[in-house]
Design a protein around this motif. Structure first.
Motif, PDB file in Angstrom:
ATOM      1  N   ILE A 187       0.779  -1.075  -0.081  1.00  0.00           N
ATOM      2  CA  ILE A 187      -0.005   0.118   0.051  1.00  0.00           C
ATOM      3  C   ILE A 187       0.888   1.422  -0.019  1.00  0.00           C
ATOM      4  CG2 ILE A 187      -1.648   1.249   1.117  1.00  0.00           C
ATOM      5  CD1 ILE A 187      -2.767  -1.436   0.308  1.00  0.00           C
ATOM      6  N   GLY A 188       0.682   2.249  -1.083  1.00  0.00           N
ATOM      7  CA  GLY A 188       1.514   3.404  -1.164  1.00  0.00           C
ATOM      8  C   GLY A 188       2.171   3.427  -2.227  1.00  0.00           C
ATOM      9  N   GLY A 235       4.481   5.865  -3.451  1.00  0.00           N
ATOM     10  CA  GLY A 235       5.580   6.895  -3.411  1.00  0.00           C
ATOM     11  C   GLY A 235       6.637   6.456  -3.705  1.00  0.00           C
ATOM     12  N   VAL A 272       9.113   5.427  -1.496  1.00  0.00           N
ATOM     13  CA  VAL A 272       9.260   4.096  -0.821  1.00  0.00           C
ATOM     14  C   VAL A 272       8.473   2.796  -1.542  1.00  0.00           C
ATOM     15  CG1 VAL A 272       9.439   2.803   1.587  1.00  0.00           C
ATOM     16  CG2 VAL A 272       9.919   5.399   1.299  1.00  0.00           C
ATOM     17  N   GLY A 273       7.596   3.177  -1.742  1.00  0.00           N
ATOM     18  CA  GLY A 273       6.311   2.058  -2.218  1.00  0.00           C
ATOM     19  C   GLY A 273       7.142   1.584  -3.682  1.00  0.00           C
ATOM     20  N   SER A 311      -2.695   2.073  -4.102  1.00  0.00           N
ATOM     21  CA  SER A 311      -2.629   3.480  -3.488  1.00  0.00           C
ATOM     22  C   SER A 311      -3.594   4.239  -3.862  1.00  0.00           C
ATOM     23  CB  SER A 311      -1.419   4.018  -3.977  1.00  0.00           C
ATOM     24  OG  SER A 311      -0.969   5.016  -3.272  1.00  0.00           O
ATOM     25  N   LYS A 335      -0.330   6.103 -10.605  1.00  0.00           N
ATOM     26  CA  LYS A 335       1.105   6.080 -10.021  1.00  0.00           C
ATOM     27  C   LYS A 335       1.416   4.739  -9.864  1.00  0.00           C
ATOM     28  CE  LYS A 335       1.307  10.294  -7.471  1.00  0.00           C
ATOM     29  NZ  LYS A 335       1.704  10.986  -6.005  1.00  0.00           N
ATOM     30  N   ASP A 384      -7.484   4.976   4.319  1.00  0.00           N
ATOM     31  CA  ASP A 384      -7.930   5.736   5.638  1.00  0.00           C
ATOM     32  C   ASP A 384      -9.366   4.794   6.076  1.00  0.00           C
ATOM     33  OD1 ASP A 384      -6.162   7.463   6.403  1.00  0.00           O
ATOM     34  OD2 ASP A 384      -6.991   8.946   4.685  1.00  0.00           O
ATOM     35  N   LEU A 429       1.427   6.385   4.369  1.00  0.00           N
ATOM     36  CA  LEU A 429       1.752   7.412   5.256  1.00  0.00           C
ATOM     37  C   LEU A 429       1.303   6.944   6.878  1.00  0.00           C
ATOM     38  CD1 LEU A 429       0.837  10.940   3.375  1.00  0.00           C
ATOM     39  CD2 LEU A 429       3.105   9.487   3.678  1.00  0.00           C
ATOM     40  N   PRO A 430       2.098   7.321   7.763  1.00  0.00           N
ATOM     41  CA  PRO A 430       1.802   6.794   9.282  1.00  0.00           C
ATOM     42  C   PRO A 430       0.193   7.026   9.589  1.00  0.00           C
ATOM     43  CG  PRO A 430       3.756   8.517   9.080  1.00  0.00           C
ATOM     44  CD  PRO A 430       3.163   8.375   7.746  1.00  0.00           C
ATOM     45  N   GLY A 471      11.997   0.312   8.170  1.00  0.00           N
ATOM     46  CA  GLY A 471      12.613   0.731   7.260  1.00  0.00           C
ATOM     47  C   GLY A 471      14.107   0.751   7.367  1.00  0.00           C
ATOM     48  N   PHE A 472      14.791   2.006   7.430  1.00  0.00           N
ATOM     49  CA  PHE A 472      16.148   1.899   7.621  1.00  0.00           C
ATOM     50  C   PHE A 472      16.489   2.486   9.123  1.00  0.00           C
ATOM     51  CE2 PHE A 472      20.310   0.935   5.939  1.00  0.00           C
ATOM     52  CZ  PHE A 472      21.000   1.152   7.168  1.00  0.00           C
ATOM     53  N   ASN A 507       8.339  11.791   2.233  1.00  0.00           N
ATOM     54  CA  ASN A 507       6.954  12.626   2.351  1.00  0.00           C
ATOM     55  C   ASN A 507       7.233  14.062   2.966  1.00  0.00           C
ATOM     56  OD1 ASN A 507       4.278  13.265   3.853  1.00  0.00           O
ATOM     57  ND2 ASN A 507       4.038  12.408   1.967  1.00  0.00           N
ATOM     58  N   ILE A 564       5.291  14.682   6.602  1.00  0.00           N
ATOM     59  CA  ILE A 564       5.986  13.696   7.624  1.00  0.00           C
ATOM     60  C   ILE A 564       7.145  14.147   7.955  1.00  0.00           C
ATOM     61  CG2 ILE A 564       6.346  11.481   8.251  1.00  0.00           C
ATOM     62  CD1 ILE A 564       3.499  11.997   7.568  1.00  0.00           C
ATOM     63  N   PRO A 578       9.277  13.125  -3.459  1.00  0.00           N
ATOM     64  CA  PRO A 578      10.529  12.584  -3.007  1.00  0.00           C
ATOM     65  C   PRO A 578      10.740  11.487  -4.249  1.00  0.00           C
ATOM     66  CG  PRO A 578       8.770  12.236  -1.219  1.00  0.00           C
ATOM     67  CD  PRO A 578       8.202  12.919  -2.253  1.00  0.00           C
ATOM     68  N   THR A 609      15.102   2.715   2.768  1.00  0.00           N
ATOM     69  CA  THR A 609      13.648   2.530   3.393  1.00  0.00           C
ATOM     70  C   THR A 609      13.117   1.198   2.944  1.00  0.00           C
ATOM     71  OG1 THR A 609      13.667   4.802   3.927  1.00  0.00           O
ATOM     72  CG2 THR A 609      11.642   3.292   4.386  1.00  0.00           C
TER      73      THR A 609
HETATM   74  P1  NDP Z   1       5.381   9.264  -0.459  1.00  0.00           P
HETATM   75  O1  NDP Z   1       4.671  10.712  -0.207  1.00  0.00           O
HETATM   76  O2  NDP Z   1       6.389   9.543  -1.644  1.00  0.00           O
HETATM   77  O3  NDP Z   1       4.383   8.353  -0.853  1.00  0.00           O
HETATM   78  C1  NDP Z   1       3.148   8.112   0.099  1.00  0.00           C
HETATM   79  C2  NDP Z   1       2.227   7.130  -0.625  1.00  0.00           C
HETATM   80  O4  NDP Z   1       1.276   6.915  -0.140  1.00  0.00           O
HETATM   81  C3  NDP Z   1       1.584   8.098  -2.050  1.00  0.00           C
HETATM   82  O5  NDP Z   1       1.628   7.247  -3.069  1.00  0.00           O
HETATM   83  C4  NDP Z   1       0.227   8.415  -1.572  1.00  0.00           C
HETATM   84  O6  NDP Z   1      -0.777   8.469  -2.678  1.00  0.00           O
HETATM   85  C5  NDP Z   1      -0.261   7.201  -0.443  1.00  0.00           C
HETATM   86  N1  NDP Z   1      -1.189   7.476   0.308  1.00  0.00           N
HETATM   87  C6  NDP Z   1      -1.417   8.269   1.115  1.00  0.00           C
HETATM   88  N2  NDP Z   1      -2.383   8.471   1.786  1.00  0.00           N
HETATM   89  C7  NDP Z   1      -3.247   7.425   1.238  1.00  0.00           C
HETATM   90  C8  NDP Z   1      -4.235   6.472   1.821  1.00  0.00           C
HETATM   91  N3  NDP Z   1      -5.474   7.255   2.348  1.00  0.00           N
HETATM   92  N4  NDP Z   1      -4.778   5.564   0.737  1.00  0.00           N
HETATM   93  C9  NDP Z   1      -3.803   4.817   0.119  1.00  0.00           C
HETATM   94  N5  NDP Z   1      -2.608   5.519  -0.236  1.00  0.00           N
HETATM   95  C10 NDP Z   1      -2.201   6.602   0.447  1.00  0.00           C
HETATM   96  O7  NDP Z   1       6.028   9.132   0.648  1.00  0.00           O
HETATM   97  P2  NDP Z   1       7.504   7.824   0.871  1.00  0.00           P
HETATM   98  O8  NDP Z   1       7.109   7.058   0.023  1.00  0.00           O
HETATM   99  O9  NDP Z   1       8.573   8.913   0.826  1.00  0.00           O
HETATM  100  O10 NDP Z   1       7.340   7.571   2.495  1.00  0.00           O
HETATM  101  C11 NDP Z   1       6.420   6.375   2.742  1.00  0.00           C
HETATM  102  C12 NDP Z   1       6.362   5.996   4.058  1.00  0.00           C
HETATM  103  O11 NDP Z   1       7.778   5.747   4.519  1.00  0.00           O
HETATM  104  C13 NDP Z   1       5.963   7.002   5.113  1.00  0.00           C
HETATM  105  O12 NDP Z   1       5.318   6.623   6.150  1.00  0.00           O
HETATM  106  C14 NDP Z   1       7.203   7.617   5.649  1.00  0.00           C
HETATM  107  O13 NDP Z   1       7.614   8.249   6.914  1.00  0.00           O
HETATM  108  C15 NDP Z   1       7.960   6.210   5.747  1.00  0.00           C
HETATM  109  N6  NDP Z   1       9.552   6.350   5.673  1.00  0.00           N
HETATM  110  C16 NDP Z   1      10.413   5.503   6.314  1.00  0.00           C
HETATM  111  C17 NDP Z   1      11.869   5.707   6.699  1.00  0.00           C
HETATM  112  C18 NDP Z   1      12.482   4.685   7.529  1.00  0.00           C
HETATM  113  O14 NDP Z   1      13.556   4.761   7.316  1.00  0.00           O
HETATM  114  N7  NDP Z   1      11.688   4.015   8.483  1.00  0.00           N
HETATM  115  C19 NDP Z   1      12.479   6.532   5.864  1.00  0.00           C
HETATM  116  C20 NDP Z   1      11.606   7.280   4.811  1.00  0.00           C
HETATM  117  C21 NDP Z   1      10.183   7.218   4.740  1.00  0.00           C
HETATM  118  P3  NDP Z   1      -0.880   9.629  -3.430  1.00  0.00           P
HETATM  119  O15 NDP Z   1       0.143   9.772  -4.363  1.00  0.00           O
HETATM  120  O16 NDP Z   1      -2.361   9.845  -4.069  1.00  0.00           O
HETATM  121  O17 NDP Z   1      -0.710  10.869  -2.660  1.00  0.00           O
END
Ligand code: NDP
Length: 402
Positions: A7-8, A10, A12-13, A34, A39, A63, A85-86, A141-142, A184, A187, A295, A347
């Motif tokens: 799921i996601g 972005g 990382v996904g 997502s 995407k 959500d 996202l968290p 993640g990392f 993100n 975040i 990102p 990550t």
């Molecule tokens: P991005 O903003 O690039 O991607 C987030 C993705 O989540 C987007 O595709 C977004 O969709 C999707 N999304 C958001 N809300 C929803 C929802 N309600 N339902 C379905 N999809 C949803 O973020 P990153 O890829 O950079 O980060 C992803 C996660 O990784 C975050 O939680 C971040 O905190 C975590 N992270 C952890 C790290 C670690 O080392 N542990 C380091 C870096 C990040 P849309 O494109 O439509 O907005």
């Protein structure tokens, strides 16, 4: 061997989807879902072209628990990897409970209206996951993630007792943009504009944001100004390693980045409470996110390395012992491999490794767990195989005072 739902879509996904596809002996059937399906489709096309693997895609609003439940029932995965996202952690955990499916994420739950980083909400699911016979692996993640595995590895192989832990995180990369965040933006900015916090002598010490800093010398990079931040893995690490007298987290920031951030804060653009604009409620930080580079668009032409590791001091066989374990990762190399920059890569690869170990039964335990509670050895072995080589040094003079 296993069906996985990511799921996601972005930064990382995308990396998680690529790396799962590159390990298709374990992840035999992959779906990427997502909020914006286009995407997912773009990532699926890249994966087909680069690795010759076909993955499925879907639209979902994570959500909404009922939407997640429906998607899980339709696809039938054994594990959901949550790299949205968290804010989505709890609804996705609820959907996993309802369908009896394992869960993994990379960031702890945060409510939207208050920047509060703690595991309490997710740890509260422990009994329900145990009873359902399913596992949730948190923060894989990392950092959080590999840094806890590093600490567990140090405890297992190099110390009788650990006393001082410094997690040091450097991004010495250059993406050529005046201001952008590597994951993100919403975040990231919520995290770094909060007061800093570290653990000392059994309690949390709170400090004004970015108020403790100094240069740290990173391998192959050199000295970079590094700032003490609160980072979520500290909470579980001090709980699971109670001999730690002090635990801190350091991250590098360039002057240019800090100047932009200060201006944005001063003009109110990092606020997370709604303001009225043309009769509508707008959250300034959410609007800021919409105008900043995403990102997953930073990868092309990104040069330089990240370096993230743990420096630890403690006792081994009655003697003082110091130990440093780290990984350096190159932005240009990761872009070549999976079309992602190194922050997304560092990550996404651990998330894929955690999922792999769970599905292989190596890291499988019903309940809710943090990464340092698992055996670190198979994880480190996979990091070395999957593009995140681990380096270590025993008994070196550590660059910080102790
Ligand atoms: P991005 O903003 O690039 O991607 C987030 C993705 O989540 C987007 O595709 C977004 O969709 C999707 N999304 C958001 N809300 C929803 C929802 N309600 N339902 C379905 N999809 C949803 O973020 P990153 O890829 O950079 O980060 C992803 C996660 O990784 C975050 O939680 C971040 O905190 C975590 N992270 C952890 C790290 C670690 O080392 N542990 C380091 C870096 C990040 P849309 O494109 O439509 O907005």
């Amino acid at each position: 061997m296993a069906k996985v739902l990511i799921i996601g879509a972005g930064g990382v996904g995308s990396v998680v989807a690529h790396k799962c596809a590159m390990n298709s002996d374990v992840f035999t059937d992959i779906m990427l879902a997502s909020r914006t399906k286009a995407k997912c489709d773009k990532i699926a096309a890249d994966i087909q072209a680069m690795h010759g693997v076909s993955i499925r895609t879907a639209q979902v609003d994570a959500d909404v628990v009922a939407e997640m439940v429906m998607l899980i029932k339709q696809f039938g995965p054994e594990l959901v990897i949550n790299v949205a996202l968290p804010y989505q952690d709890l609804p996705i955990m609820d959907a996993c409970l309802e369908t009896g499916v394992h869960y993994l994420d990379t960031a702890n739950y945060e409510p939207k209206d208050v920047a509060k980083f703690e595991y309490s909400w997710q740890w509260a699911y422990k009994e329900r996951f145990e009873k359902a016979g399913i596992m949730a692996l948190l923060g894989c993640g990392f950092d959080p993630g590999a840094t806890q595995v590093f600490t567990a590895y140090a405890a297992k192989h190099h110390f009788d007792e650990m006393h001082y832990l410094d997690i040091i995180d450097c991004n010495a990369g250059n993406h050529g943009k005046a201001f952008a965040t590597n994951f993100n933006p919403e975040i990231n900015i919520r995290e770094i504009t909060q007061p800093g916090r570290y653990w000392e002598n059994g309690e949390w010490v709170e400090i004004p944001p970015m108020s403790i800093h100094k240069p740290i010398d990173y391998p192959e990079i050199g000295p970079k100004e590094s700032y003490v931040l609160y980072h979520e893995e500290l909470e579980s690490l001090v709980k699971n390693f109670p001999t730690l007298k002090r635990a801190r987290f350091w991250m590098t920031f360039g002057q240019e980045y800090l100047t932009h951030l200060r201006v944005l804060e001063n003009v109110g653009m990092t606020r997370i409470d709604p303001v009225k604009f043309n009769g509508m409620d707008i959250v300034p930080l959410e609007f800021l996110k919409a105008v900043l580079p995403a990102p997953d668009t930073l990868g092309e032409n990104y040069t330089g390395q990240t370096s993230i590791g743990c420096q630890i001091k403690g006792i081994k066989d009655g003697q003082d012992q110091t130990y440093y374990i780290w990984n350096n990762c190159d932005h240009a190399e990761t872009y070549k491999e999976v079309r992602g920059q190194a922050v997304s890569y560092t990550t996404g690869v651990p998330a894929m490794i955690g999922a792999m170990l769970m599905l292989q039964g190596i890291w499988m335990k019903p309940g809710v767990w943090n990464c340092e509670e698992m055996d670190p050895d198979p994880f480190i072995e996979q990091m070395n195989r999957q593009g995140l080589p681990v380096q270590e040094q025993v008994n070196i003079p550590l660059p910080h005072e102790y």
